[in-house]
Motif scaffolding. Structure first.
Motif, short mmCIF file in Angstrom:
data_model
loop_
_atom_site.label_atom_id
_atom_site.label_comp_id
_atom_site.label_asym_id
_atom_site.label_seq_id
_atom_site.Cartn_x
_atom_site.Cartn_y
_atom_site.Cartn_z
N ASP A 281 32.86 -16.49 67.22
CA ASP A 281 33.81 -17.02 66.25
C ASP A 281 33.99 -15.94 65.19
O ASP A 281 33.94 -14.76 65.51
CB ASP A 281 33.31 -18.36 65.69
CG ASP A 281 34.39 -19.12 64.93
OD1 ASP A 281 35.58 -18.79 65.07
OD2 ASP A 281 34.05 -20.05 64.18
N ASP A 282 34.10 -16.31 63.91
CA ASP A 282 34.40 -15.28 62.91
C ASP A 282 33.18 -14.54 62.40
O ASP A 282 33.24 -13.33 62.15
CB ASP A 282 35.20 -15.86 61.74
CG ASP A 282 34.57 -17.09 61.11
OD1 ASP A 282 33.67 -17.71 61.73
OD2 ASP A 282 35.00 -17.48 60.01
N TRP A 290 40.70 -12.60 61.93
CA TRP A 290 41.81 -12.73 62.86
C TRP A 290 41.99 -11.36 63.49
O TRP A 290 41.17 -10.46 63.26
CB TRP A 290 43.07 -13.25 62.16
CG TRP A 290 43.54 -12.46 60.97
CD1 TRP A 290 42.90 -12.35 59.76
CD2 TRP A 290 44.72 -11.67 60.86
NE1 TRP A 290 43.62 -11.54 58.91
CE2 TRP A 290 44.75 -11.12 59.55
CE3 TRP A 290 45.77 -11.38 61.73
CZ2 TRP A 290 45.77 -10.28 59.11
CZ3 TRP A 290 46.81 -10.56 61.27
CH2 TRP A 290 46.79 -10.03 59.99
N ARG A 351 39.81 -16.62 67.98
CA ARG A 351 39.50 -15.87 66.76
C ARG A 351 40.02 -14.43 66.77
O ARG A 351 40.67 -14.01 65.83
CB ARG A 351 37.97 -15.86 66.57
CG ARG A 351 37.51 -15.19 65.31
CD ARG A 351 38.12 -15.78 64.06
NE ARG A 351 37.64 -17.13 63.77
CZ ARG A 351 38.03 -17.82 62.71
NH1 ARG A 351 38.91 -17.32 61.87
NH2 ARG A 351 37.57 -19.04 62.52
N GLN A 402 36.59 -22.68 69.42
CA GLN A 402 35.85 -22.39 68.19
C GLN A 402 36.20 -23.34 67.03
O GLN A 402 35.32 -23.93 66.43
CB GLN A 402 36.11 -20.93 67.75
CG GLN A 402 35.46 -19.90 68.62
CD GLN A 402 36.17 -19.75 69.96
OE1 GLN A 402 37.32 -19.35 70.03
NE2 GLN A 402 35.49 -20.09 71.03
N ASP A 448 32.11 -24.50 64.66
CA ASP A 448 32.69 -23.91 63.44
C ASP A 448 32.53 -24.71 62.16
O ASP A 448 32.17 -24.16 61.13
CB ASP A 448 34.18 -23.61 63.65
CG ASP A 448 34.84 -23.04 62.41
OD1 ASP A 448 34.51 -21.88 62.07
OD2 ASP A 448 35.66 -23.72 61.78
#
Length: 564
Positions: A281-282, A290, A351, A402, A448
């Motif tokens: 994910d991030d 992004w 992501r 996510q 998330d």
């Protein structure tokens, strides 16, 4: 069931013969580029022929490197090779599985032998070989073990021969998937996300490691966090200060953080006992990432985003038991797994692969028709995977996702623009593909948000003509959202408010930590929300908070049982 850890004195007697000469070295996948269309991410592989010649003439291999300034003084013994980061397996197929470890050493090149057996005593090896690891890949070892039998349990370990004896890793346990045409009665996934080291201990991982009914662990992202200590959690009092103690930016930074997480004993046990399927994910990169940036990235002080993104990607593929997916000649992390006729698991990257700029606030920008959370390539791939799965007669389609897919609005306003709510055109296109092609039995599994939810997913949950909250009329699919391993959730009060304002929300828990156990049968998908009593060391007790089910063909939540 706990896996037996073999002590060194026993391992010496039980191991196969030391590496013979000449050695046929196999590929260590850690040297490969994780992304095919980024060849610059590959690392120069060790000279296998040179190493073979050194072994043949009796030259010691590996050759010691000079100790670092803070290391042993001149003439001190060479540090013993150790396996201090455990073992892991992942990305199981019907005939192959990835196995992983990391060697602790100061040598320049280390031959590492892997052994795979159907017995825990390694009485007969079904696969074995030798690969080389070096500091260039932070001493990680990753092997794609092929030629295995479907639906079979295997044990594996790694061995290093040193001048002072034999170093042996813990024994890992893994298993392969059934073939795509196999009749599978049930399959069980433990689903986790958001494991923040300074916020507490990974008791959820410990709980998973003791379960004997789980077939695979599905990690939906935020396996590590990129922050300095005290920026998002303070680990000072519990001895869990992130290393290095800064926001990580470089390849060395990300490697160090991954290595620190891999020393956690609860995480090691969960990896050791069951194969994993993972996606980022991030926070494996930076908060609210992004494709072209992140909320927690400042180019003026932290350099170009592309450099940081590729460094994080490189470290992730070195440290996780994952193979590069090759789709239309491009390497991506999104990929599919097939569990007999019962289910297809379709792993998304919402992501990094194609996400347009996140956290936009202007309605006109958010609602732009071409806006995408997946990118055009991944969208096309996803629709094709869903159609193939449905037309091929698979009973269920599970999407590893996510960020929250289901709409969540309060008084018409978005509650989070970093979720699919910030990409309504993407969501509408996916919903249309499902309805236009009559693709049923689709379940989205999400992480998330650090909060447990269960949703009906209609086209418009706030329109009483399109969705019936009591009957579930109009719901196309369902979404199960898991809570976090340690990261703080929305809170009980916030979730209570959402329950009153979101007609499609059927269950929520914003205060507890834990994991989901998703059981898939032909008749239903049943999700058990397991919560741990604490994220400290007072207790490791856990309990079932709720069991939420969707029946085959319903497209909605059909049963909710709450226990706490």
């Amino acid at each position: 069931m706990k896996v037996l850890l073999v002590p060194v004195f026993f391992a010496v007697a039980a191991l196969a013969a030391p590496v013979a000469s000449p050695v046929e070295f196999q590929d260590n996948l850690a040297f490969n580029s994780p992304i095919v269309n980024y060849p610059s991410l590959a690392v120069t592989k060790p000279d296998h022929e040179l190493l073979r010649r050194q072994i043949q003439i009796g030259k010691p291999v590996p050759k010691p490197r000079p100790p670092p300034p803070s290391g042993p003084s001149k003439g001190a013994p060479i540090p013993t090779v150790k396996f201090g980061h455990g073992v892991a397996s992942g990305d199981p197929l019907s005939d192959a599985v990835i196995i992983w470890t990391k060697v602790t050493s100061q040598d320049t090149a280390i031959p590492v032998t892997y052994q795979v057996s159907t017995t825990e005593a390694f009485s007969s090896l079904v696969q074995n070989g030798t690969v080389v690891t070096t500091p260039d890949v932070d001493y990680t070892v990753k092997v794609d073990v092929k030629g295995l039998q479907p639906a079979t349990t295997y044990y594996y370990r790694f061995v290093v021969q040193t001048p002072s004896g034999t170093a042996t890793s813990p024994i890992g346990k893994t298993h392969t998937l059934p073939t795509e045409d196999a009749d599978v009665e049930s399959y069980k996934l433990a689903v986790v996300s958001c494991s923040n080291l300074p916020y507490g201990f990974f008791n959820a991982y410990n709980g998973i490691s003791h379960r004997t009914d789980v077939d695979v662990v599905l990690h939906l992202g935020d396996y590590i966090y990129e922050y300095a200590n005290k920026k998002y959690g303070d680990g000072t009092a519990i001895g869990r200060i992130p290393q290095p103690d800064k926001d990580i930016v470089t390849l060395s930074d990300y490697r160090t953080r991954h290595a620190q997480y891999k020393t956690d004993p609860d995480l090691q046990l969960a990896h050791q006992n069951v194969p994993w399927i993972t996606v980022w994910d991030d926070h494996e990169f930076a908060d609210n990432a992004w494709k072209d940036g992140a909320g927690n990235h400042n180019p003026s002080t932290q350099g170009p985003w592309e450099e940081r993104k590729l460094a994080a990607m490189r470290a992730y593929f070195e440290y996780m038991p994952i193979r590069s997916a090759v789709i239309d000649g491009k390497g991506k992390i999104y990929r599919s797994f097939h569990v007999g006729k019962l289910l297809d698991l379709i792993m998304l990257d919402t992501r990094i692969a194609g996400r347009d700029k996140t956290d936009l606030r202007k309605t006109q920008e958010i609602n732009a028709p071409g806006r995408s959370i997946l990118g055009a390539d991944q969208e096309s791939w996803l629709y094709n995977e869903l159609s193939k799965s449905s037309q091929g007669g698979k009973q269920w389609r599970l999407l590893g996702n996510q960020v929250t897919f289901s709409p969540m609005k309060i008084l018409g306003q978005l509650t989070g623009a970093d979720s699919w709510d910030g990409y309504p055109a993407s969501r509408a296109r996916l919903m249309s593909h499902l309805t236009d092609n009559n693709i049923q039995n689709t379940v989205i599994l999400t992480g998330d948000i650090h909060t447990a939810f269960a949703f009906d997913v209609p086209e418009d949950p706030y329109n009483i003509f399109k969705y019936g909250p009591i009957s579930g009329r109009g719901s196309v699919l369902v979404e199960f959202v898991g809570t976090s391993v340690t990261s703080p959730g929305a809170g009980a009060v916030a979730v209570a408010g959402l329950r009153m304002s979101q007609p499609h929300l059927k269950f929520g828990n914003g205060k507890d930590h834990g994991y989901m156990v998703v059981t898939v049968t032909a008749e239903k998908v049943s999700t058990e929300y397991v919560v741990v009593a604490a994220v400290d060391r007072r207790t490791r007790l856990e309990s079932t908070d709720a069991i939420v089910e969707t029946a085959s063909g319903s497209g909605r939540i059909t049963s909710v049982q709450q226990f706490n």
